[in-house]
Write a protein that holds these residues in place. Structure first.
Motif, PDB file in Angstrom:
ATOM      1  N   ALA A 101       0.814  -1.219   0.000  1.00 34.35           N
ATOM      2  CA  ALA A 101       0.000   0.000   0.000  1.00 34.35           C
ATOM      3  C   ALA A 101       0.848   1.271   0.000  1.00 34.35           C
ATOM      4  O   ALA A 101       0.421   2.315  -0.514  1.00 34.35           O
ATOM      5  CB  ALA A 101      -0.936  -0.007   1.203  1.00 34.35           C
ATOM      6  N   ASN A 102       2.054   1.191   0.543  1.00 37.86           N
ATOM      7  CA  ASN A 102       2.932   2.368   0.588  1.00 37.86           C
ATOM      8  C   ASN A 102       3.773   2.525  -0.666  1.00 37.86           C
ATOM      9  O   ASN A 102       4.656   3.381  -0.724  1.00 37.86           O
ATOM     10  CB  ASN A 102       3.824   2.309   1.821  1.00 37.86           C
ATOM     11  CG  ASN A 102       4.755   1.104   1.818  1.00 37.86           C
ATOM     12  OD1 ASN A 102       4.671   0.260   0.929  1.00 37.86           O
ATOM     13  ND2 ASN A 102       5.611   1.010   2.824  1.00 37.86           N
ATOM     14  N   GLY A 103       3.544   1.670  -1.661  1.00 34.65           N
ATOM     15  CA  GLY A 103       4.267   1.772  -2.919  1.00 34.65           C
ATOM     16  C   GLY A 103       5.619   1.098  -2.931  1.00 34.65           C
ATOM     17  O   GLY A 103       6.359   1.229  -3.909  1.00 34.65           O
ATOM     18  N   VAL A 104       5.954   0.370  -1.873  1.00 33.09           N
ATOM     19  CA  VAL A 104       7.269  -0.272  -1.754  1.00 33.09           C
ATOM     20  C   VAL A 104       7.112  -1.790  -1.868  1.00 33.09           C
ATOM     21  O   VAL A 104       6.180  -2.373  -1.301  1.00 33.09           O
ATOM     22  CB  VAL A 104       7.934   0.090  -0.417  1.00 33.09           C
ATOM     23  CG1 VAL A 104       9.284  -0.613  -0.272  1.00 33.09           C
ATOM     24  CG2 VAL A 104       8.105   1.603  -0.302  1.00 33.09           C
ATOM     25  N   SER A 105       8.045  -2.442  -2.592  1.00 31.07           N
ATOM     26  CA  SER A 105       8.104  -3.898  -2.646  1.00 31.07           C
ATOM     27  C   SER A 105       8.993  -4.413  -1.516  1.00 31.07           C
ATOM     28  O   SER A 105       9.983  -3.775  -1.162  1.00 31.07           O
ATOM     29  CB  SER A 105       8.674  -4.380  -3.985  1.00 31.07           C
ATOM     30  OG  SER A 105       7.816  -4.044  -5.050  1.00 31.07           O
TER      31      SER A 105
END
Length: 297
Positions: free
Chosen positions: A273-277
């Motif tokens: 959800a925070n855009g990080v993998s």
């Protein structure tokens, strides 16, 4: 005869190859590296861009990119190069077994990588892939992992980790579903099936004694002088030697990041959800079950 251009990644001692027809200008890439810094989690494409620079400068068309197996010591750049050149990703069909094992060990969503997905092409033993001016013949050579492949192109064998340079030996066999006896059979099959003049391109070179880099040998040289497995070596002697050597080895530094990217054909996990993998690393209490030798699922 095909032309072969090697690329060496010093950080992981990995060799990648561009095998190509210089007349038709068609190529395949084998075992490309995606750069990963475990301290920062940073990924870059420096190594793969060196390969791309050669492809572009030589004017090559790239229909396929290959991995010999799901590497445990570096991330694969299959997905990156496939996207850049509209190429298809290729590995052996037994990758499904490795996917099942590590999906369980790492608690991954089984929808991410199962049954050979998301690789585009899965080849079985002795199957051929038409690349235009040449064919790639798939040889299933398990032992290091259950899914290791050797890619035979014209007079060349791209053996991945099955064999190293003659002064170093062979791959380890203590990963899940690895087997020294099975590796012995795989190597002896190569020794029996191809002439002495066959070129052998290895997936690593650890430069023992600080010698200069080597990436190519002849099969006849491997047969007669491989320090761990010659054609004259008995199955029992090799298995005993390999198990003793493997007992001294630690886990590859990039094993957990590598396998969970590599069973996905080089694709990173979906961003949260925070855009990080994020990549998973299993944790166990000191003295508990060793992660270096998890049991096959």
């Amino acid at each position: 005869m095909i032309e072969v251009q090697p690329f060496f990644d010093a950080d992981t001692s990995t060799l990648s190859y561009v095998a190509y027809d210089p007349i038709e200008r068609v190529a395949v890439v084998i075992d490309p590296v995606l750069d990963y810094d475990p301290a920062s989690g940073g990924i870059s494409t420096h190594s793969a861009d060196r390969i791309a620079g050669f492809i572009d400068a030589t004017g090559l068309r790239l229909p396929y990119v290959f991995d010999t197996h799901a590497h445990a010591d570096h991330l694969t750049a299959l997905a990156y190069l496939a996207s850049r050149y509209d190429a298809r990703t290729v590995t052996g069909a037994a990758i499904a077994r490795v996917q099942d094992t590590f999906t369980g060990l790492l608690g991954l969503d089984p929808e991410v990588a199962t049954g050979g997905r998301p690789f585009d092409v899965l080849l079985v033993d002795d199957e051929t892939l038409d690349v235009g001016p040449f064919e790639v013949r798939a040889l299933h050579t398990p032992g290091h992992t259950p899914a290791c492949m050797t890619w035979a192109i014209a007079d060349a064998l791209f053996v991945g980790d099955t064999l190293f340079q003659p002064d170093y030996g062979t791959a380890r066999c203590d990963f899940p579903a690895g087997s020294a006896e099975v590796l012995y059979d795989s190597v002896q099959r190569l020794y029996r099936s191809f002439p002495d003049t066959t070129r052998v391109f290895t997936g690593h070179d650890y430069q023992p004694g600080g010698r200069p880099l080597r990436f190519e040998s002849r099969l006849g040289e491997q047969r007669t002088s491989n320090r761990q497995l010659r054609q004259s070596t008995s199955r029992e002697a090799f298995a005993a030697l390999r198990r003793a050597r493997d007992a001294e080895l630690g886990m590859p530094a990039l094993m957990w990041p590598s396998v969970q990217v590599n069973i996905r054909a080089g694709r990173l996990p979906s961003a949260e959800a925070n855009g990080v993998s994020y990549l998973k690393v299993p944790v166990h209490l000191k003295g508990g079950p060793p992660c270096a030798r998890p049991s096959p699922s």
